[in-house]
Design an enzyme around this catalytic site. Sequence first.
Site, PDB file in Angstrom:
ATOM      1  N   LYS A  11       0.828  -1.210   0.000  1.00 24.19           N
ATOM      2  CA  LYS A  11       0.000   0.000   0.000  1.00 24.19           C
ATOM      3  C   LYS A  11       0.866   1.265   0.000  1.00 24.19           C
ATOM      4  O   LYS A  11       2.086   1.199   0.242  1.00 24.19           O
ATOM      5  CB  LYS A  11      -0.914  -0.040   1.230  1.00 24.19           C
ATOM      6  CG  LYS A  11      -1.887  -1.219   1.212  1.00 24.19           C
ATOM      7  CD  LYS A  11      -2.805  -1.192   2.426  1.00 24.19           C
ATOM      8  CE  LYS A  11      -3.771  -2.382   2.404  1.00 24.19           C
ATOM      9  NZ  LYS A  11      -4.743  -2.314   3.519  1.00 24.19           N
ATOM     10  N   TYR A  51     -12.403  -3.101  -3.163  1.00 24.28           N
ATOM     11  CA  TYR A  51     -12.929  -3.026  -1.795  1.00 24.28           C
ATOM     12  C   TYR A  51     -14.458  -2.923  -1.810  1.00 24.28           C
ATOM     13  O   TYR A  51     -15.040  -2.239  -0.962  1.00 24.28           O
ATOM     14  CB  TYR A  51     -12.298  -1.842  -1.057  1.00 24.28           C
ATOM     15  CG  TYR A  51     -10.864  -2.087  -0.621  1.00 24.28           C
ATOM     16  CD1 TYR A  51     -10.483  -3.258   0.030  1.00 24.28           C
ATOM     17  CD2 TYR A  51      -9.872  -1.120  -0.837  1.00 24.28           C
ATOM     18  CE1 TYR A  51      -9.176  -3.481   0.442  1.00 24.28           C
ATOM     19  CE2 TYR A  51      -8.557  -1.337  -0.421  1.00 24.28           C
ATOM     20  CZ  TYR A  51      -8.227  -2.521   0.217  1.00 24.28           C
ATOM     21  OH  TYR A  51      -6.925  -2.733   0.634  1.00 24.28           O
ATOM     22  N   PHE A  59     -15.475   4.555   7.070  1.00 24.69           N
ATOM     23  CA  PHE A  59     -14.066   4.866   6.785  1.00 24.69           C
ATOM     24  C   PHE A  59     -13.727   4.742   5.297  1.00 24.69           C
ATOM     25  O   PHE A  59     -12.604   5.042   4.900  1.00 24.69           O
ATOM     26  CB  PHE A  59     -13.134   3.953   7.605  1.00 24.69           C
ATOM     27  CG  PHE A  59     -13.287   2.477   7.331  1.00 24.69           C
ATOM     28  CD1 PHE A  59     -12.677   1.886   6.231  1.00 24.69           C
ATOM     29  CD2 PHE A  59     -14.056   1.679   8.175  1.00 24.69           C
ATOM     30  CE1 PHE A  59     -12.819   0.525   5.974  1.00 24.69           C
ATOM     31  CE2 PHE A  59     -14.198   0.316   7.926  1.00 24.69           C
ATOM     32  CZ  PHE A  59     -13.580  -0.258   6.826  1.00 24.69           C
ATOM     33  N   ARG A  87      -1.474 -14.582   4.256  1.00 25.75           N
ATOM     34  CA  ARG A  87      -2.367 -13.925   5.235  1.00 25.75           C
ATOM     35  C   ARG A  87      -1.767 -14.029   6.640  1.00 25.75           C
ATOM     36  O   ARG A  87      -1.787 -13.075   7.406  1.00 25.75           O
ATOM     37  CB  ARG A  87      -3.751 -14.578   5.237  1.00 25.75           C
ATOM     38  CG  ARG A  87      -4.634 -14.222   4.072  1.00 25.75           C
ATOM     39  CD  ARG A  87      -5.151 -12.810   4.082  1.00 25.75           C
ATOM     40  NE  ARG A  87      -6.185 -12.553   5.070  1.00 25.75           N
ATOM     41  CZ  ARG A  87      -6.945 -11.457   5.077  1.00 25.75           C
ATOM     42  NH1 ARG A  87      -6.788 -10.521   4.147  1.00 25.75           N
ATOM     43  NH2 ARG A  87      -7.848 -11.268   6.006  1.00 25.75           N
ATOM     44  N   ARG A 104       2.492  -6.743   9.460  1.00 25.80           N
ATOM     45  CA  ARG A 104       1.783  -5.618  10.086  1.00 25.80           C
ATOM     46  C   ARG A 104       2.283  -5.400  11.511  1.00 25.80           C
ATOM     47  O   ARG A 104       2.423  -4.263  11.964  1.00 25.80           O
ATOM     48  CB  ARG A 104       0.278  -5.877  10.043  1.00 25.80           C
ATOM     49  CG  ARG A 104      -0.300  -5.702   8.629  1.00 25.80           C
ATOM     50  CD  ARG A 104      -1.708  -6.233   8.512  1.00 25.80           C
ATOM     51  NE  ARG A 104      -2.335  -5.859   7.235  1.00 25.80           N
ATOM     52  CZ  ARG A 104      -3.467  -6.387   6.799  1.00 25.80           C
ATOM     53  NH1 ARG A 104      -4.107  -7.304   7.508  1.00 25.80           N
ATOM     54  NH2 ARG A 104      -3.989  -5.993   5.642  1.00 25.80           N
ATOM     55  N   ASN A 114      -1.940  -0.096   6.985  1.00 21.08           N
ATOM     56  CA  ASN A 114      -1.398  -1.371   7.511  1.00 21.08           C
ATOM     57  C   ASN A 114      -0.526  -2.104   6.490  1.00 21.08           C
ATOM     58  O   ASN A 114      -0.448  -3.326   6.478  1.00 21.08           O
ATOM     59  CB  ASN A 114      -2.534  -2.250   8.040  1.00 21.08           C
ATOM     60  CG  ASN A 114      -3.566  -2.567   6.971  1.00 21.08           C
ATOM     61  OD1 ASN A 114      -3.376  -2.218   5.805  1.00 21.08           O
ATOM     62  ND2 ASN A 114      -4.626  -3.246   7.340  1.00 21.08           N
ATOM     63  N   HIS A 117      -1.908  -5.550   1.478  1.00 20.09           N
ATOM     64  CA  HIS A 117      -3.143  -6.301   1.218  1.00 20.09           C
ATOM     65  C   HIS A 117      -2.743  -7.696   0.754  1.00 20.09           C
ATOM     66  O   HIS A 117      -1.805  -7.854  -0.023  1.00 20.09           O
ATOM     67  CB  HIS A 117      -3.966  -5.642   0.107  1.00 20.09           C
ATOM     68  CG  HIS A 117      -5.013  -6.571  -0.439  1.00 20.09           C
ATOM     69  ND1 HIS A 117      -6.249  -6.713   0.148  1.00 20.09           N
ATOM     70  CD2 HIS A 117      -4.987  -7.450  -1.477  1.00 20.09           C
ATOM     71  CE1 HIS A 117      -6.941  -7.634  -0.511  1.00 20.09           C
ATOM     72  NE2 HIS A 117      -6.195  -8.100  -1.501  1.00 20.09           N
ATOM     73  N   GLU A 128      -8.745 -11.670  -7.698  1.00 21.60           N
ATOM     74  CA  GLU A 128      -7.872 -10.510  -7.499  1.00 21.60           C
ATOM     75  C   GLU A 128      -6.642 -10.546  -8.397  1.00 21.60           C
ATOM     76  O   GLU A 128      -6.197  -9.503  -8.883  1.00 21.60           O
ATOM     77  CB  GLU A 128      -7.466 -10.415  -6.020  1.00 21.60           C
ATOM     78  CG  GLU A 128      -8.653 -10.058  -5.141  1.00 21.60           C
ATOM     79  CD  GLU A 128      -8.296  -9.826  -3.678  1.00 21.60           C
ATOM     80  OE1 GLU A 128      -9.119  -9.237  -2.968  1.00 21.60           O
ATOM     81  OE2 GLU A 128      -7.205 -10.243  -3.248  1.00 21.60           O
TER      82      GLU A 128
HETATM   83  P1  IDP Z   1      -7.742  -6.950   5.358  1.00 18.30           P
HETATM   84  O1  IDP Z   1      -6.884  -5.969   4.585  1.00 18.30           O
HETATM   85  O2  IDP Z   1      -7.051  -7.397   6.622  1.00 18.30           O
HETATM   86  O3  IDP Z   1      -8.247  -8.096   4.515  1.00 18.30           O
HETATM   87  P2  IDP Z   1     -10.414  -5.767   5.175  1.00 18.30           P
HETATM   88  O4  IDP Z   1     -11.481  -5.891   6.225  1.00 18.30           O
HETATM   89  O5  IDP Z   1     -10.608  -6.477   3.889  1.00 18.30           O
HETATM   90  O6  IDP Z   1      -9.022  -6.153   5.889  1.00 18.30           O
HETATM   91  O7  IDP Z   1     -10.238  -4.213   4.928  1.00 18.30           O
HETATM   92  C1  IDP Z   1      -9.495  -3.751   3.823  1.00 18.30           C
HETATM   93  C2  IDP Z   1      -8.665  -2.550   4.264  1.00 18.30           C
HETATM   94  O8  IDP Z   1      -9.541  -1.491   4.668  1.00 18.30           O
HETATM   95  C3  IDP Z   1      -7.795  -2.791   5.502  1.00 18.30           C
HETATM   96  O9  IDP Z   1      -6.588  -3.461   5.207  1.00 18.30           O
HETATM   97  C4  IDP Z   1      -7.570  -1.390   5.974  1.00 18.30           C
HETATM   98  O10 IDP Z   1      -6.605  -0.699   5.176  1.00 18.30           O
HETATM   99  C5  IDP Z   1      -8.952  -0.775   5.728  1.00 18.30           C
HETATM  100  N1  IDP Z   1      -9.815  -0.885   6.910  1.00 18.30           N
HETATM  101  C6  IDP Z   1     -10.503  -1.989   7.331  1.00 18.30           C
HETATM  102  N2  IDP Z   1     -11.194  -1.740   8.465  1.00 18.30           N
HETATM  103  C7  IDP Z   1     -10.937  -0.453   8.774  1.00 18.30           C
HETATM  104  C8  IDP Z   1     -11.368   0.415   9.851  1.00 18.30           C
HETATM  105  O11 IDP Z   1     -12.128   0.018  10.747  1.00 18.30           O
HETATM  106  N3  IDP Z   1     -10.889   1.684   9.822  1.00 18.30           N
HETATM  107  C9  IDP Z   1     -10.054   2.145   8.844  1.00 18.30           C
HETATM  108  N4  IDP Z   1      -9.645   1.386   7.818  1.00 18.30           N
HETATM  109  C10 IDP Z   1     -10.061   0.099   7.780  1.00 18.30           C
HETATM  110 MG    MG Z   2      -9.597  -8.032   2.936  1.00 20.53          MG
END
Ligand code: IDP
Ligand code: MG
Length: 156
Positions: A11, A51, A59, A87, A104, A114, A117, A128
């Site tokens: 990212k 997404y 957010f 993962r 992370r 974070n 992805h 993807e």
């Molecule tokens: P993942 O990346 O661990 O699979 P997902 O739930 O798919 O998590 O969310 C995609 C991305 O959206 C996250 O990696 C993060 O950058 C962002 N994100 C997810 N939840 C939140 C939140 O509660 N606040 C802010 N950003 C979030």
């Molecule tokens: Mg995800």
Amino acid sequence: MAVEQTLILLKPDCVQRGLVGKVVARLEERGLQLSGLKMMHLNKAKCDEHYAHLTAKPFYPGLVSFMTSSPIVAMVVSGPEAVKVVRDMCGPTNARNAAPGTIRGDFSLSTQYNIIHASDSLETAVKEVARFFHKEELFAWERKMDALTAAPDEKK
Ligand code: IDP
Ligand code: MG
């Protein structure tokens, strides 16, 4: 055990903080094989598609601005059970809950910024990979050290 491909996006925070090399090194050192790698700038349409499960979240606008703020690095890596392996290497979404030793957990303190992805299931990974890479950008190549990355029956 199946050899799988999984999609990884490094990212904007990873690229801006100069951590691309460190993250790629971890993946390579684990034994995963690079199948594709490129730098790109995400646009909103691609972000919405990628997404789609999050577009209704409060957010989400912030996530789009973050993900489109500067270039990312997109990668496909392959290996036995690569989807789960990667993962697990990433750790949970909220990096503050991620264990030391995970990407992370070692490089981030944020839920949104974070670093990385990674596809969350084999089904998602197939979609993807196709979303981010054309067939001619993916390479099936023989890696000489593969005799040592896992036993033959783990790479069928
Ligand atoms: P993942 O990346 O661990 O699979 P997902 O739930 O798919 O998590 O969310 C995609 C991305 O959206 C996250 O990696 C993060 O950058 C962002 N994100 C997810 N939840 C939140 C939140 O509660 N606040 C802010 N950003 C979030
Ligand atoms: Mg995800």
